[in-house]
Design a protein around this motif. Structure first.
Motif, PDB file in Angstrom:
ATOM      1  N   PHE A  56       0.831  -1.208   0.000  1.00 16.28           N
ATOM      2  CA  PHE A  56       0.000   0.000   0.000  1.00 16.28           C
ATOM      3  C   PHE A  56       0.865   1.257   0.000  1.00 16.28           C
ATOM      4  O   PHE A  56       1.877   1.335   0.700  1.00 16.28           O
ATOM      5  CB  PHE A  56      -0.895   0.009   1.240  1.00 16.28           C
ATOM      6  N   THR A  57       0.464   2.244  -0.797  1.00 16.69           N
ATOM      7  CA  THR A  57       1.013   3.596  -0.644  1.00 16.69           C
ATOM      8  C   THR A  57      -0.144   4.591  -0.736  1.00 16.69           C
ATOM      9  O   THR A  57      -1.195   4.283  -1.286  1.00 16.69           O
ATOM     10  CB  THR A  57       2.035   3.975  -1.745  1.00 16.69           C
ATOM     11  N   ASN A  58       0.083   5.778  -0.194  1.00 22.84           N
ATOM     12  CA  ASN A  58      -0.918   6.850  -0.330  1.00 22.84           C
ATOM     13  C   ASN A  58      -0.558   7.751  -1.518  1.00 22.84           C
ATOM     14  O   ASN A  58      -0.667   8.977  -1.455  1.00 22.84           O
ATOM     15  CB  ASN A  58      -1.023   7.660   0.966  1.00 22.84           C
ATOM     16  N   PHE A  59      -0.151   7.111  -2.598  1.00 19.69           N
ATOM     17  CA  PHE A  59       0.320   7.790  -3.802  1.00 19.69           C
ATOM     18  C   PHE A  59      -0.657   8.849  -4.298  1.00 19.69           C
ATOM     19  O   PHE A  59      -0.264   9.956  -4.670  1.00 19.69           O
ATOM     20  CB  PHE A  59       0.561   6.736  -4.892  1.00 19.69           C
ATOM     21  N   TYR A  60      -1.944   8.542  -4.335  1.00 23.26           N
ATOM     22  CA  TYR A  60      -2.917   9.439  -4.963  1.00 23.26           C
ATOM     23  C   TYR A  60      -3.310  10.621  -4.085  1.00 23.26           C
ATOM     24  O   TYR A  60      -4.010  11.519  -4.551  1.00 23.26           O
ATOM     25  CB  TYR A  60      -4.150   8.645  -5.396  1.00 23.26           C
TER      26      TYR A  60
ATOM     27  N   SER B  37      16.298   1.983  -5.714  1.00 18.60           N
ATOM     28  CA  SER B  37      14.999   2.197  -6.354  1.00 18.60           C
ATOM     29  C   SER B  37      14.478   0.898  -6.948  1.00 18.60           C
ATOM     30  O   SER B  37      15.255   0.038  -7.386  1.00 18.60           O
ATOM     31  CB  SER B  37      15.109   3.253  -7.461  1.00 18.60           C
ATOM     32  N   ASN B  38      13.173   0.797  -6.968  1.00 22.53           N
ATOM     33  CA  ASN B  38      12.492  -0.285  -7.672  1.00 22.53           C
ATOM     34  C   ASN B  38      12.465  -0.029  -9.170  1.00 22.53           C
ATOM     35  O   ASN B  38      12.085  -0.908  -9.940  1.00 22.53           O
ATOM     36  CB  ASN B  38      11.052  -0.394  -7.142  1.00 22.53           C
ATOM     37  N   TYR B  39      12.900   1.170  -9.588  1.00 19.62           N
ATOM     38  CA  TYR B  39      12.703   1.598 -10.970  1.00 19.62           C
ATOM     39  C   TYR B  39      14.003   1.942 -11.689  1.00 19.62           C
ATOM     40  O   TYR B  39      14.051   2.915 -12.450  1.00 19.62           O
ATOM     41  CB  TYR B  39      11.776   2.807 -11.003  1.00 19.62           C
ATOM     42  N   LEU B  40      15.049   1.168 -11.477  1.00 21.55           N
ATOM     43  CA  LEU B  40      16.282   1.422 -12.225  1.00 21.55           C
ATOM     44  C   LEU B  40      16.187   0.771 -13.610  1.00 21.55           C
ATOM     45  O   LEU B  40      16.971  -0.080 -14.008  1.00 21.55           O
ATOM     46  CB  LEU B  40      17.509   0.903 -11.454  1.00 21.55           C
ATOM     47  N   HIS B  41      15.151   1.196 -14.303  1.00 20.32           N
ATOM     48  CA  HIS B  41      14.925   0.793 -15.685  1.00 20.32           C
ATOM     49  C   HIS B  41      14.222   1.964 -16.372  1.00 20.32           C
ATOM     50  O   HIS B  41      14.146   3.055 -15.797  1.00 20.32           O
ATOM     51  CB  HIS B  41      14.101  -0.497 -15.763  1.00 20.32           C
ATOM     52  N   CYS B  42      13.739   1.791 -17.567  1.00 20.40           N
ATOM     53  CA  CYS B  42      13.114   2.900 -18.295  1.00 20.40           C
ATOM     54  C   CYS B  42      11.768   3.227 -17.678  1.00 20.40           C
ATOM     55  O   CYS B  42      10.751   2.615 -18.017  1.00 20.40           O
ATOM     56  CB  CYS B  42      12.951   2.538 -19.771  1.00 20.40           C
TER      57      CYS B  42
ATOM     58  N   SER C 206       9.442   6.657 -15.746  1.00 20.88           N
ATOM     59  CA  SER C 206       9.389   8.119 -15.610  1.00 20.88           C
ATOM     60  C   SER C 206       9.953   8.615 -14.285  1.00 20.88           C
ATOM     61  O   SER C 206      10.497   9.707 -14.221  1.00 20.88           O
ATOM     62  CB  SER C 206       7.941   8.596 -15.772  1.00 20.88           C
ATOM     63  N   GLY C 207       9.812   7.824 -13.217  1.00 15.03           N
ATOM     64  CA  GLY C 207      10.244   8.289 -11.899  1.00 15.03           C
ATOM     65  C   GLY C 207      11.734   8.218 -11.663  1.00 15.03           C
ATOM     66  O   GLY C 207      12.223   8.697 -10.638  1.00 15.03           O
TER      67      GLY C 207
ATOM     68  N   PRO D  52      15.564   7.997  -5.158  1.00 16.02           N
ATOM     69  CA  PRO D  52      15.110   8.902  -6.226  1.00 16.02           C
ATOM     70  C   PRO D  52      13.625   9.222  -6.127  1.00 16.02           C
ATOM     71  O   PRO D  52      13.182  10.287  -6.532  1.00 16.02           O
ATOM     72  CB  PRO D  52      15.405   8.119  -7.508  1.00 16.02           C
ATOM     73  N   GLU D  53      12.848   8.277  -5.598  1.00 14.24           N
ATOM     74  CA  GLU D  53      11.420   8.499  -5.381  1.00 14.24           C
ATOM     75  C   GLU D  53      10.999   7.751  -4.128  1.00 14.24           C
ATOM     76  O   GLU D  53      11.535   6.691  -3.828  1.00 14.24           O
ATOM     77  CB  GLU D  53      10.584   8.031  -6.568  1.00 14.24           C
ATOM     78  N   ILE D  54      10.074   8.335  -3.392  1.00 15.52           N
ATOM     79  CA  ILE D  54       9.438   7.651  -2.267  1.00 15.52           C
ATOM     80  C   ILE D  54       7.941   7.917  -2.382  1.00 15.52           C
ATOM     81  O   ILE D  54       7.516   9.065  -2.435  1.00 15.52           O
ATOM     82  CB  ILE D  54       9.948   8.152  -0.907  1.00 15.52           C
ATOM     83  N   GLY D  55       7.164   6.832  -2.425  1.00 12.72           N
ATOM     84  CA  GLY D  55       5.715   7.002  -2.478  1.00 12.72           C
ATOM     85  C   GLY D  55       5.055   6.255  -3.604  1.00 12.72           C
ATOM     86  O   GLY D  55       3.828   6.155  -3.650  1.00 12.72           O
ATOM     87  N   MET D  56       5.859   5.712  -4.524  1.00 16.57           N
ATOM     88  CA  MET D  56       5.296   4.985  -5.654  1.00 16.57           C
ATOM     89  C   MET D  56       5.320   3.476  -5.413  1.00 16.57           C
ATOM     90  O   MET D  56       4.397   2.768  -5.806  1.00 16.57           O
ATOM     91  CB  MET D  56       6.061   5.339  -6.936  1.00 16.57           C
ATOM     92  N   ASN D  57       6.347   3.003  -4.786  1.00 12.35           N
ATOM     93  CA  ASN D  57       6.526   1.572  -4.558  1.00 12.35           C
ATOM     94  C   ASN D  57       6.462   1.279  -3.059  1.00 12.35           C
ATOM     95  O   ASN D  57       7.271   1.808  -2.297  1.00 12.35           O
ATOM     96  CB  ASN D  57       7.878   1.133  -5.136  1.00 12.35           C
TER      97      ASN D  57
END
Length: 567
Positions: A168-172, A221-226, A228-229, A295-300
């Motif tokens: 769960f995240t409170n992303f929205y 990061s969970n997103y060290l790939h292509c 946006s975040g 790099p980001e906190i709140g998406m994953n």
């Protein structure tokens, strides 16, 4: 005599359906699965695949109904509940999603995921302005209830809370266009208390190691790939001074691609540790970093849990998700001088660091194609003024729906091109009707199968319409790379000022509006004046070098790193 045994029909339908499913023939797979269900009760796996078939075909109501049918048979299977809740949220059916979370919590009272959801659901999409304040109050109330009723001293509750918060995240929450620092702090403290109880060895204050040779900086990061975040992060690593800094990267996701290889190439140490929070935490802790950056906190969700620990003496986040983390374990927020409004510290629980320009060395896109297709290839009118509206539906708040019909009244051949906006149709129908217009005459929806097509549609459009309150980041930069004029209006928070900062960076500020009326005026003028559009497009092309691969911000970032470790 040879006796041929006839194959079990149910098994035949199932195996043939699975083959078609794997080939992406979803219609064919549906037919086979339905034949199976006509013979016997299906297992959970069959219903899940049937749901995915309908969802991939865009038959969302059918997908949701299949999940409801499955839950009548398998009410104790948590993933069915979770998928149904998520699907309902994606379709803007928030009240139903909340009701389903309550049902799931009754069926599975120990599953903390559904306790979180029934208390903290925030819409992905609002049907009215009034809903925004209603759900704001519901979130605050639900958060208080959670804190009051959760006992982290109970080992079973602690374990369930850990599993639930990992989903769960409170992303929205950040899309409500208001300062959410209070709620973020309360939730951040709550998450930190849970992680402190779960991993007491990883929440203690850490002494800053002596810098004997190089400053050790880690990026996790969970997103060290292509994605946006984090795509912008490649610039920080590419231009890092490896004589002074030792770069550690920790990739916690599992979708490696060519961008992942860039991260690997630009790092001194690269770890790929997917789906294992404890292993990642242990590796980071043992590497004895000076500075750790998220790099980001709140998406994953697992990244949020990881960030609630103290794994390095200095911990930072950045604007991959441009909202304060609220976590007491994050010391600094690395932002941009050009993006932040006046008195920005009021929006952050972290100490705010303003890096020069846009704060990142965004790589210039190398895959912008030549204009090899025409509008007719995408069934777009050749004689229309096409306004590109390419943001996700949750970036479009209802108080701004009137903007498009206002433009349409003054630009009769205007067409508003959406890639992901069918959820907006009911609101747009009403907004255009208020002006005596039919939204179907003006709003176009196209699927974009490949990135090539997305970029081609940027090249074929006339004007990029940025969203209010939450500006386009990667999309705006890609529009600039495609030389597509952008209309934007800077918002109250940094997340609403991305395009504003990009246009200032290339000294092209004529299309920056100061209010809604000016936004409409600029959009109309662009629609009616093709020569101005052409001039702006050429100026963008001439000024790419001013915004892409900016190394000034990297030098300032490293100066901050040196200062914060006491050099």
């Amino acid at each position: 005599m040879i006796v041929l045994r006839q194959q079990n029909p149910a098994l035949s339908y199932s195996s043939f359906g699975d083959r078609l499913y794997e080939l992406g023939n979803y219609q064919g797979a549906i037919a086979q699965y339905q034949k199976l269900l006509n013979l016997q009760q299906g297992d959970v796996n069959t219903y899940e695949k049937l749901h995915h078939c309908y969802w991939n075909l865009g038959e969302y109501d059918s997908a949701i109904n299949i999940l409801k049918t499955a839950l009548e048979l398998y009410s104790q299977f948590a993933p069915l509940h979770f998928t149904l809740i998520t699907n309902l949220l994606y379709q803007g059916r928030t009240e139903e999603a909340t009701t389903q979370a309550e049902i799931a919590s009754e069926c599975l009272p120990k599953d903390y995921t559904f306790i979180l959801l029934k208390n903290l659901i925030v819409p992905m999409f609002y049907h009215s302005v009034e809903e925004i304040s209603d759900y704001q109050e519901q979130f605050k109330k639900g958060l208080k209830t959670l804190i009051k009723t959760t006992d982290f001293n109970n080992p079973e509750t602690l374990e369930q809370a850990f599993l639930g918060m990992g989903r769960f995240t409170n992303f929205y929450l950040g899309y409500q266009a208001r300062n959410i620092i209070e709620e973020q702090r309360i939730y951040g403290d709550f998450l930190h208390r849970m992680m402190s109880a779960k991993y007491p060895q990883w929440v203690q204050p850490l002494t800053l190691p002596t810098v004997e040779d190089k400053i050790r900086v880690g990026y996790v990061s969970n997103y060290l790939h292509c994605y946006s975040g984090s795509l912008w992060l490649t610039g920080w690593l590419r231009y890092a001074n490896h004589n002074q800094f030792e770069i550690y990267s920790y990739y916690t996701g599992n979708s490696p691609d060519p961008v992942t290889e860039q991260f690997r190439q630009y790092s001194d140490q690269f770890y790929h540790i997917p789906d294992n929070l404890e292993a990642v935490a242990e590796q980071i802790f043992n590497d004895k970093l000076h500075i750790l950056v998220y790099p980001e906190i709140g998406m994953n969700p697992p990244t949020m849990e990881l960030a609630a620990l103290r794994l390095a003496p200095i911990q930072c986040t950045a604007w991959g998700h441009p909202v304060t983390s609220g976590l007491p374990t994050i010391d600094y927020f690395l932002s941009s001088q050009l993006m932040e409004p006046e008195k920005p510290q009021e929006h952050y629980s972290e100490s705010l660091i303003l890096l020069p320009n846009i704060g990142v060395a965004y790589p210039q896109p190398q895959d912008i194609p030549a204009l090899v297709k025409t509008r007719s290839d995408y069934d777009l009118p050749e004689d229309a003024v096409i306004y590109l509206c390419c943001q996700a539906p949750f970036k479009y708040l209802p108080q701004y729906d009137y903007i498009l019909p206002e433009i349409a009244v003054k630009v009769p051949n205007a067409r508003f091109l959406f890639f992901r906006g069918t959820l907006l149709n009911d609101r747009l129908k009403q907004a255009f009707a208020n002006y005596g217009l039919n939204n179907q005459d003006y709003c176009l929806h196209r699927n974009v199968p490949e990135r090539f097509d997305y970029l081609m549609l940027n090249l074929l459009s006339d004007v990029f319409l940025d969203t209010f309150t939450w500006s386009g980041g990667n999309t705006s930069l890609e529009a600039i790379a495609c030389n597509l004029p952008i209309v934007t209006c800077p918002g109250e928070f940094m997340r609403g000022r991305h395009a504003d900062s990009f246009l200032k960076m290339i000294n092209l500020t004529e299309t920056i509006a100061q209010n809604e009326a000016e936004y409409i005026k600029i959009a109309v003028k662009l629609g009616l004046d093709p020569l101005w559009r052409k001039t702006l497009s050429q100026q963008m092309s001439d000024r790419h070098h001013l915004i892409f691969d900016d190394q000034v911000c990297v030098a300032a970032l490293e100066e901050f790193y040196q200062t914060v470790v006491g050099l």
